[in-house]
Design a protein around this motif. Structure first.
Motif: not given
Ligand SMILES: C[S@@+](CC[C@H](N)C(=O)[O-])C[C@H]1O[C@@H](n2cnc3c(N)ncnc32)[C@H](O)[C@@H]1O
Length: 462
Positions: A107-108, A111-112, A114, A188-189, A192, A196
Motif C-alpha cells: 500500500l505504501v 502511494q508513489k 500519487q 493529505e498531500e 504523502r 515520499y
C-alpha cells in the motif's frame, strides 16, 4: 522506568502433550515460561504452539522452542515461524500481528503513484545535489585521514567555517523550492509527499543527529528535551563535515531561533510580573513552567537573579527525562552560586489536570504560569480546556503566558518534510479564542523577533 508487566497464563502444546505455563515478559520478541505444576521439559523442546490468555481472550501463537539459560530461573520461549510484539501484548494487552505489518508495504509503495511529477523532479534534484555535496566533503575528509588528530580537527573546523555559508544557502534555496512545489497541497498531500521525500533523503537524515532524532522520536514524540537542548546549544554535531552542516542548518531556521528567543523573553516577562507583586517574602514569588522541558530559561534566571531566594518555582512535565535534565541544570547553578533554590518537580501530564479537580490543592497558586512548546501539540478542545485550568492556577492579579507557533511559520514545511515534525499551528484569533470566555483584566498578543511564534499573555483580575 516502567514496572515489569504482570505474568499471563498459557498452555503449550505439541508432540509431548500439554503444559500449563505462566508466561513472563522477557524481551520484545520472547517470553520466559514458568511451569507451576511440574518440571519443565528439557532444553530445546519444541512445541506446535502456545495459547495465551489475555483478559477474556485467548490468542494462539505458532511454533516455539524452549531454551534454558544459565542466568535465568525460567527457560525462554523463542518463536520459530512468527515474530510477536510481547511488549504490546504484556503492557497494553494488544496483539500486534507483525506479518500484517508487511501487508502495508504494498500500500505504501503504491502511494508513489500519487506523487506529483513536479515533486518527483524536485526530490530527484535534491537527492542528486545532496549526494554531490556529500561526495565533495567526503573527498576532502579522506585526504585528512592520515593526519594527526589535531591537524584533522583544525582542517575540519576550517572546512566548516569556509563552506557553511555556501551549504546553508544551497539548503535555503532548496527549502524555497519545497515551499513553492508544495504550495497548493492539502494536508493529505503534504503527508504523502513528506513520506515520499523522507524515504529519498533518509541516508542524509540519519547522519545528522538533530534530523535523525526528530524523525526517530526515541521518546515517542518530537520536541523532547534532548531536541530542545540541541536547539539551545546550536553547535556542530555529527560524524562528518557534511553531517555536521546538515545537523546545524535546521538549528539556524526561524523556528529554532524562535525557541532560543523565548529563553530570553520568558525571564523578562517574569520579572515584569514580579515587580507588580513587590515586596514579597523569601520564596514569595511563585511561578510555574508547564511542559518545562530542560528549563534552560529557569537556569538562566536563577543564575542571574541577585536574590533567587525570593522565587519558588514549580516545573511540570510528563517526561521524567526532561525533569531529570531540568534538575541537573538547576543543581549546577546551585553549586556554582553556593545557594539553595526552592524548586518543585512535578511529573505529570496536563491531561491529568483535565481529569482531576484538586490541582490547586496539589500545586498551589502562582503569580506567573507559563507554557512554551506545549500548546503546539494540543488539539483545539484540549488546548482550550488546559488553558482554562492553567488560569485557575494563577493568583488574582497574576499572569498566564502561552506560546504557540503561528500558521505562517516559514520553517513549517522544513519541519514537516525533513523532520517529520507536525504542529498545531494557530492564527492570532485561534490563540486568543483559547481564553475568550475567561475572566481577564487584560489579554495581549505579541510575537518574538522571528515572527513565527506568538504569545498570549493574560492577566487575571486583581
Ligand atoms: C517542545 S518541548 C518545550 C520545553 C520547554 N518548555 C522549552 O521551551 O524549552 C515540549 C515539552 O512538553 C512536554 N509535554 C508534552 N506533552 C505534555 C503533556 N501533555 N503534559 C506535560 N508535558 C508535556 C514534553 O515532555 C517536552 O518536555
Amino acid at each position: 522506568m516502567n514496572a515489569a508487566p504482570l505474568p499471563l497464563p498459557g498452555t503449550l502444546f505439541g508432540r509431548d502433550g500439554r503444559f500449563t505455563v505462566q508466561l513472563k515478559f522477557a524481551t520484545n520478541a520472547s517470553v520466559f515460561a514458568n511451569f507451576p505444576t511440574g518440571t519443565a521439559p528439557p532444553d530445546r523442546s519444541e512445541f506446535d504452539g502456545l495459547v495465551l490468555e489475555v483478559e477474556d481472550r485467548a490468542y494462539q501463537l505458532s511454533r516455539c522452542r524452549l531454551e534454558v539459560e544459565e542466568a535465568q530461573v525460567d527457560p525462554r520461549l523463542v518463536f520459530l515461524d512468527d515474530v510477536y510484539d510481547f511488549s504490546a501484548l504484556f503492557r497494553e494487552h494488544r496483539m500486534v500481528d507483525l506479518r500484517r505489518v508487511f501487508h502495508n508495504v504494498a500500500l505504501v509503495i503504491a502511494q508513489k503513484d500519487q506523487v506529483s511529477p513536479q515533486f518527483r523532479d524536485y526530490t530527484a534534484n535534491t537527492v542528486y545535489d545532496l549526494s554531490v555535496y556529500k561526495r565533495f566533503f567526503a573527498d576532502q575528509e579522506a585526504m585528512l585521514r592520515k593526519e594527526p588528530a589535531s591537524v584533522r580537527e583544525a582542517a575540519r573546523g576550517a572546512l566548516l567555517r569556509a563552506q557553511r555559508t555556501r551549504f546553508f544557502d544551497f539548503m535555503d534555496r532548496g527549502l524555497l523550492g519545497l515551499r513553492q512545489v508544495t504550495a497548493s497541497f492539502d494536508d493529505e498531500e503534504h503527508k504523502r509527499h513528506g513520506y515520499y521525500f523522507r524515504r529519498h533523503v533518509w541516508e542524509y537524515i540519519q547522519g545528522a543527529p538533530f534530523l535523525a532524532r526528530t524523525n526517530l522520536k526515541p521518546r515517542g514524540y518530537a520536541g523532547d528535551s534532548h531536541m530542545m537542548e540541541m536547539i539551545y546549544e546550536d553547535a556542530f554535531k555529527g560524524n562528518s563535515v557534511f553531517s555536521m552542516l546538515l545537523h546545524r542548518h535546521p538549528l539556524a531556521s526561524a523556528a529554532a531561533r524562535a525557541v532560543r528567543n523565548r529563553r530570553t523573553m520568558v525571564p523578562l516577562v517574569l520579572r515584569r510580573v514580579q515587580r507588580e507583586f513587590q515586596p514579597l517574602p523569601p520564596r514569595g514569588f511563585r511561578f510555574l513552567s508547564v511542559a518545562c522541558g530542560p528549563a534552560f530559561e529557569v537556569c538562566d534566571l536563577l543564575a542571574e537573579e541577585p536574590e533567587p531566594e525570593h522565587f519558588h518555582c514549580a516545573l511540570l512535565d510528563q517526561d521524567t527525562e526532561a525533569l531529570a535534565t531540568a534538575r541537573a541544570g538547576i543543581q549546577r547553578v546551585q553549586r556554582a552560586r553556593r545557594r539553595k533554590f526552592s524548586v518543585a518537580y512535578v511529573n505529570e501530564s496536563v491531561r491529568t489536570m483535565l481529569k482531576r479537580a484538586d490541582q490547586v490543592d496539589r500545586l498551589g497558586r502562582f503569580h506567573f504560569v507559563y507554557s512554551m512548546g506545549l500548546f503546539d501539540y494540543l488539539t483545539p478542545p484540549v488546548a482550550r480546556a488546559v488553558a482554562k485550568r492553567l488560569l485557575e492556577l494563577v493568583v488574582p492579579g497574576g499572569t498566564l503566558l502561552i506560546g504557540n507557533y503561528h500558521v505562517d511559520n516559514p520553517t513549517r514545511r522544513y519541519m514537516e518534510y525533513w523532520m517529520d515534525w507536525t504542529l498545531y499551528y494557530r492564527t492570532e484569533a485561534e490563540l486568543q479564542a483559547l481564553l475568550e470566555d475567561a475572566e481577564a483584566a487584560s489579554a495581549e498578543l505579541f510575537f518574538e523577533d522571528t515572527g513565527c511564534q506568538m504569545f498570549l499573555q493574560v492577566r487575571k483580575p486583581g
